[in-house]
Scaffold this motif. Structure first.
Motif, PDB file in Angstrom:
ATOM      1  N   ASP A   1      62.700  78.906  -3.047  1.00  0.00           N
ATOM      2  CA  ASP A   1      64.042  79.475  -3.196  1.00  0.00           C
ATOM      3  C   ASP A   1      64.419  79.684  -4.658  1.00  0.00           C
ATOM      4  O   ASP A   1      65.284  80.509  -4.967  1.00  0.00           O
ATOM      5  CB  ASP A   1      65.081  78.570  -2.538  1.00  0.00           C
ATOM      6  N   ILE A   2      63.795  78.913  -5.549  1.00  0.00           N
ATOM      7  CA  ILE A   2      64.121  79.031  -6.969  1.00  0.00           C
ATOM      8  C   ILE A   2      64.012  80.480  -7.437  1.00  0.00           C
ATOM      9  O   ILE A   2      64.819  80.960  -8.235  1.00  0.00           O
ATOM     10  CB  ILE A   2      63.182  78.142  -7.809  1.00  0.00           C
ATOM     11  N   TYR A   3      63.041  81.188  -6.900  1.00  0.00           N
ATOM     12  CA  TYR A   3      62.761  82.535  -7.386  1.00  0.00           C
ATOM     13  C   TYR A   3      63.715  83.577  -6.814  1.00  0.00           C
ATOM     14  O   TYR A   3      63.673  84.738  -7.221  1.00  0.00           O
ATOM     15  CB  TYR A   3      61.294  82.860  -7.108  1.00  0.00           C
ATOM     16  N   SER A   4      64.589  83.145  -5.916  1.00  0.00           N
ATOM     17  CA  SER A   4      65.670  84.012  -5.451  1.00  0.00           C
ATOM     18  C   SER A   4      66.960  83.750  -6.222  1.00  0.00           C
ATOM     19  O   SER A   4      67.962  84.434  -5.990  1.00  0.00           O
ATOM     20  CB  SER A   4      65.920  83.786  -3.956  1.00  0.00           C
ATOM     21  N   TYR A   5      66.938  82.768  -7.117  1.00  0.00           N
ATOM     22  CA  TYR A   5      68.105  82.415  -7.929  1.00  0.00           C
ATOM     23  C   TYR A   5      67.692  82.378  -9.398  1.00  0.00           C
ATOM     24  O   TYR A   5      67.674  81.316 -10.028  1.00  0.00           O
ATOM     25  CB  TYR A   5      68.671  81.060  -7.507  1.00  0.00           C
ATOM     26  N   PRO A   6      67.354  83.522  -9.982  1.00  0.00           N
ATOM     27  CA  PRO A   6      66.861  83.529 -11.371  1.00  0.00           C
ATOM     28  C   PRO A   6      67.871  82.984 -12.367  1.00  0.00           C
ATOM     29  O   PRO A   6      67.485  82.563 -13.468  1.00  0.00           O
ATOM     30  CB  PRO A   6      66.552  85.009 -11.629  1.00  0.00           C
ATOM     31  N   GLU A   7      69.154  82.980 -11.992  1.00  0.00           N
ATOM     32  CA  GLU A   7      70.157  82.447 -12.911  1.00  0.00           C
ATOM     33  C   GLU A   7      70.002  80.946 -13.149  1.00  0.00           C
ATOM     34  O   GLU A   7      70.568  80.393 -14.104  1.00  0.00           O
ATOM     35  CB  GLU A   7      71.572  82.734 -12.384  1.00  0.00           C
ATOM     36  N   MET A   8      69.201  80.271 -12.295  1.00  0.00           N
ATOM     37  CA  MET A   8      68.953  78.844 -12.476  1.00  0.00           C
ATOM     38  C   MET A   8      67.863  78.576 -13.517  1.00  0.00           C
ATOM     39  O   MET A   8      67.653  77.424 -13.921  1.00  0.00           O
ATOM     40  CB  MET A   8      68.563  78.196 -11.154  1.00  0.00           C
ATOM     41  N   LEU A   9      67.176  79.610 -13.940  1.00  0.00           N
ATOM     42  CA  LEU A   9      66.058  79.451 -14.865  1.00  0.00           C
ATOM     43  C   LEU A   9      66.436  79.959 -16.253  1.00  0.00           C
ATOM     44  O   LEU A   9      67.346  80.777 -16.409  1.00  0.00           O
ATOM     45  CB  LEU A   9      64.842  80.214 -14.343  1.00  0.00           C
ATOM     46  N   PHE A  10      65.714  79.490 -17.253  1.00  0.00           N
ATOM     47  CA  PHE A  10      65.948  79.954 -18.611  1.00  0.00           C
ATOM     48  C   PHE A  10      65.473  81.394 -18.771  1.00  0.00           C
ATOM     49  O   PHE A  10      64.490  81.809 -18.156  1.00  0.00           O
ATOM     50  CB  PHE A  10      65.197  79.069 -19.616  1.00  0.00           C
ATOM     51  N   THR A  11      66.141  82.137 -19.624  1.00  0.00           N
ATOM     52  CA  THR A  11      65.697  83.489 -19.934  1.00  0.00           C
ATOM     53  C   THR A  11      64.473  83.417 -20.855  1.00  0.00           C
ATOM     54  O   THR A  11      64.189  82.393 -21.478  1.00  0.00           O
ATOM     55  CB  THR A  11      66.795  84.286 -20.639  1.00  0.00           C
ATOM     56  N   ARG A  12      63.787  84.522 -20.951  1.00  0.00           N
ATOM     57  CA  ARG A  12      62.627  84.597 -21.844  1.00  0.00           C
ATOM     58  C   ARG A  12      63.042  84.326 -23.288  1.00  0.00           C
ATOM     59  O   ARG A  12      62.354  83.608 -24.027  1.00  0.00           O
ATOM     60  CB  ARG A  12      61.979  85.985 -21.713  1.00  0.00           C
ATOM     61  N   GLN A  13      64.176  84.894 -23.679  1.00  0.00           N
ATOM     62  CA  GLN A  13      64.640  84.729 -25.047  1.00  0.00           C
ATOM     63  C   GLN A  13      64.989  83.264 -25.334  1.00  0.00           C
ATOM     64  O   GLN A  13      64.721  82.753 -26.431  1.00  0.00           O
ATOM     65  CB  GLN A  13      65.856  85.627 -25.303  1.00  0.00           C
ATOM     66  N   ALA A  14      65.571  82.585 -24.345  1.00  0.00           N
ATOM     67  CA  ALA A  14      65.924  81.180 -24.536  1.00  0.00           C
ATOM     68  C   ALA A  14      64.681  80.310 -24.691  1.00  0.00           C
ATOM     69  O   ALA A  14      64.631  79.415 -25.542  1.00  0.00           O
ATOM     70  CB  ALA A  14      66.774  80.689 -23.359  1.00  0.00           C
ATOM     71  N   LEU A  15      63.656  80.572 -23.869  1.00  0.00           N
ATOM     72  CA  LEU A  15      62.406  79.818 -23.991  1.00  0.00           C
ATOM     73  C   LEU A  15      61.721  80.110 -25.321  1.00  0.00           C
ATOM     74  O   LEU A  15      61.209  79.197 -25.986  1.00  0.00           O
ATOM     75  CB  LEU A  15      61.470  80.169 -22.840  1.00  0.00           C
ATOM     76  N   ALA A  16      61.723  81.371 -25.704  1.00  0.00           N
ATOM     77  CA  ALA A  16      61.068  81.751 -26.963  1.00  0.00           C
ATOM     78  C   ALA A  16      61.747  81.066 -28.144  1.00  0.00           C
ATOM     79  O   ALA A  16      61.078  80.565 -29.060  1.00  0.00           O
ATOM     80  CB  ALA A  16      61.099  83.266 -27.128  1.00  0.00           C
ATOM     81  N   ALA A  17      63.070  81.013 -28.125  1.00  0.00           N
ATOM     82  CA  ALA A  17      63.797  80.408 -29.231  1.00  0.00           C
ATOM     83  C   ALA A  17      63.570  78.896 -29.282  1.00  0.00           C
ATOM     84  O   ALA A  17      63.384  78.314 -30.358  1.00  0.00           O
ATOM     85  CB  ALA A  17      65.285  80.718 -29.100  1.00  0.00           C
ATOM     86  N   ARG A  18      63.562  78.266 -28.124  1.00  0.00           N
ATOM     87  CA  ARG A  18      63.434  76.800 -28.089  1.00  0.00           C
ATOM     88  C   ARG A  18      62.039  76.353 -28.528  1.00  0.00           C
ATOM     89  O   ARG A  18      61.892  75.307 -29.168  1.00  0.00           O
ATOM     90  CB  ARG A  18      63.734  76.297 -26.679  1.00  0.00           C
ATOM     91  N   PHE A  19      61.012  77.118 -28.176  1.00  0.00           N
ATOM     92  CA  PHE A  19      59.640  76.679 -28.439  1.00  0.00           C
ATOM     93  C   PHE A  19      58.922  77.525 -29.484  1.00  0.00           C
ATOM     94  O   PHE A  19      57.701  77.429 -29.626  1.00  0.00           O
ATOM     95  CB  PHE A  19      58.843  76.676 -27.129  1.00  0.00           C
ATOM     96  N   ASP A  20      59.674  78.339 -30.216  1.00  0.00           N
ATOM     97  CA  ASP A  20      59.110  79.168 -31.283  1.00  0.00           C
ATOM     98  C   ASP A  20      57.972  80.041 -30.756  1.00  0.00           C
ATOM     99  O   ASP A  20      56.847  80.047 -31.284  1.00  0.00           O
ATOM    100  CB  ASP A  20      58.617  78.279 -32.434  1.00  0.00           C
ATOM    101  N   LEU A  21      58.266  80.810 -29.710  1.00  0.00           N
ATOM    102  CA  LEU A  21      57.293  81.704 -29.098  1.00  0.00           C
ATOM    103  C   LEU A  21      57.650  83.151 -29.416  1.00  0.00           C
ATOM    104  O   LEU A  21      58.821  83.485 -29.616  1.00  0.00           O
ATOM    105  CB  LEU A  21      57.289  81.508 -27.576  1.00  0.00           C
ATOM    106  N   ASP A  22      56.660  84.007 -29.439  1.00  0.00           N
ATOM    107  CA  ASP A  22      56.879  85.440 -29.643  1.00  0.00           C
ATOM    108  C   ASP A  22      57.176  86.072 -28.287  1.00  0.00           C
ATOM    109  O   ASP A  22      56.287  86.180 -27.427  1.00  0.00           O
ATOM    110  CB  ASP A  22      55.631  86.064 -30.271  1.00  0.00           C
TER     111      ASP A  22
END
Length: 427
Positions: free
Chosen positions: A143-164
């Motif tokens: 069900d998680i994948y039907s509620y994307p608002e529960m997950l971090f955005t790509r930009q948020a993950l990139a910023a937190r972990f210094d990812l491109d």
């Protein structure tokens, strides 16, 4: 806004164990429960205590045999309550079936059991669980994948972990726990009817070593990709195996934080050995393959590697990465649906249906055993011996207070249907 809890209706106690695996579907489940005017709360399975509620539905992440009855339920006073086994380990090796299927009279007569699909329901029935004690619910994590608002955005993950964020991310979840098992722990599992053979341990170690090589080769062959290795957060995966490769390669990251759903949804490709996180990638509509350097599915009868496109040669895996973003992959959806019937985003609602069923006919499945009659002849020292014989990852760990999540934070997360209030707890 959730409806106010109804007077006289059963409350819900959802027991959890692994934060990463169970917390997000737990929030969705509680959201559905409260929307129906019922009360629900979280409590760690290792810290279950007496409940003030006489009418209650207690949902456990797993139940294997009477050892779980002794360790968790006996002290929690289950008389008269509904007890539901969520059975979070349904996809399994054939050699683990005798262990994973619930044993004992309590399991057969006093509990309800959830099956994700018809295959596990059939196995439960063949194992002696009455069909009327089984509910086909689907896998709550899907069900998680039907509620994307529960997950971090790509930009948020990139910023937190210094990812491109502009590079393709290749996710490699690793789960080689059996590679680190010692003989004492192996024998403990065998005593609990999990046939952990020397061949199975050796196959796991061989696969681990092959994945160490895969990670290094993939980084070198596909420098445009960002490779993210995720060691299983609930296990003893040794990240040191990948440290040498990371030190020499700027496009390799080792990250185990936050629910894996965050990474699956943002990965251009997920590569597993045998991980069931691959099934989540299929549900999320994200490309996923398995790398099976030596025969595994055929030898140990494991359907994950039959459902996925599986490759024996490392160069074949590299070719798939080079074909991104549109590799040509086919999946065995018919076999998938035998194990996981539903992928419609309503599985946690089906779990809530069990609570609604209890509210409508509470006496039907209430536990009838009592603390004085349930465990005749079982002394405390026997229970201590049972626990001492378990592998380290199966023993109770820490004090109960270490497993408590403040109810106010849970309430806020459920009301918002957001993990924001629990961000630090879900790392």
């Amino acid at each position: 806004m959730s409806a106010a809890p109804r007077d006289g209706a059963p409350s819900v106690r959802l027991a959890w164990e692994h934060t990463h695996r169970e917390m997000l579907p737990a929030l969705l489940f509680l959201h559905h429960v409260r929307a129906r005017g019922l009360d629900g709360r979280l409590e760690h399975v290792r810290a279950l205590g007496q409940s003030p509620s006489r009418r209650e539905v207690v949902m456990l992440p797993y139940y294997y045999d009477d050892s779980d009855l002794q360790r968790y339920l006996y002290r929690a006073g289950m008389t008269g309550k509904w007890v539901v086994n969520l059975a979070y380990e349904q996809m399994h090796l054939a050699c683990g079936r005798s262990y994973l299927l619930p044993d004992g009279r309590f399991a057969a007569e006093q509990m309800l059991h959830c099956a994700w699909g018809p295959r596990f329901r059939e196995l439960l029935i063949d194992h002696g669980v009455p069909e009327e004690h089984i509910r086909l619910t689907g896998h709550p994590r899907f069900d998680i994948y039907s509620y994307p608002e529960m997950l971090f955005t790509r930009q948020a993950l990139a910023a937190r972990f210094d990812l491109d964020a502009d590079r393709p991310w290749v996710l490699i979840p690793t789960s080689f726990n059996l590679a680190y098992i010692n003989e004492r722990h192996r024998q403990a599992l065998i005593r609990r009817r999990y046939d952990v053979s020397t061949a199975l341990v050796d196959a796991t170690r061989t696969a681990r070593d092959a994945f160490v090589e895969l990670v290094a080769r993939l980084c070198d062959a596909c420098p445009e990709a960002l490779v993210i290795v995720r060691a299983h957060p609930a296990g003893y995966e040794n990240e040191a195996f990948y440290e040498r490769a990371r030190a020499a390669r700027k496009n390799l990251k080792i990250i185990s934080q936050f629910d894996i759903g965050n990474w699956i949804t943002q990965a251009a490709l997920t590569i597993v050995w045998t991980s069931t996180s691959s099934m989540e990638a299929m549900v999320a509509g994200r490309p996923v393959i398995s790398y099976e350097p030596e025969p595994y599915a055929e030898v140990f009868d494991y359907d994950v590697n039959r459902i996925l496109p599986s490759f024996r040669e490392l160069d074949e895996v590299i070719d798939v990465v080079r074909a991104l973003p549109d590799p040509e992959l086919t999946y065995d959806w018919a076999r998938f649906e035998r194990w996981y019937q539903h992928r419609d985003g309503k599985n946690t609602a089906r779990l809530a249906d069990i609570v609604t069923e209890a509210a409508a006919d509470y006496p039907r499945h209430g536990v009838t055993w009592s603390k004085t009659t349930a465990l005749p002849g079982l002394a405390k020292r026997h229970l201590e011996r049972v626990i001492a014989a378990l592998p380290a990852w199966m023993r109770p760990k820490g004090k109960a207070s270490q497993h408590v999540i403040p109810a106010a934070l849970v309430d806020e997360a459920v009301a918002q249907l957001s993990t924001a209030p629990l961000t630090e707890l879900l790392r």
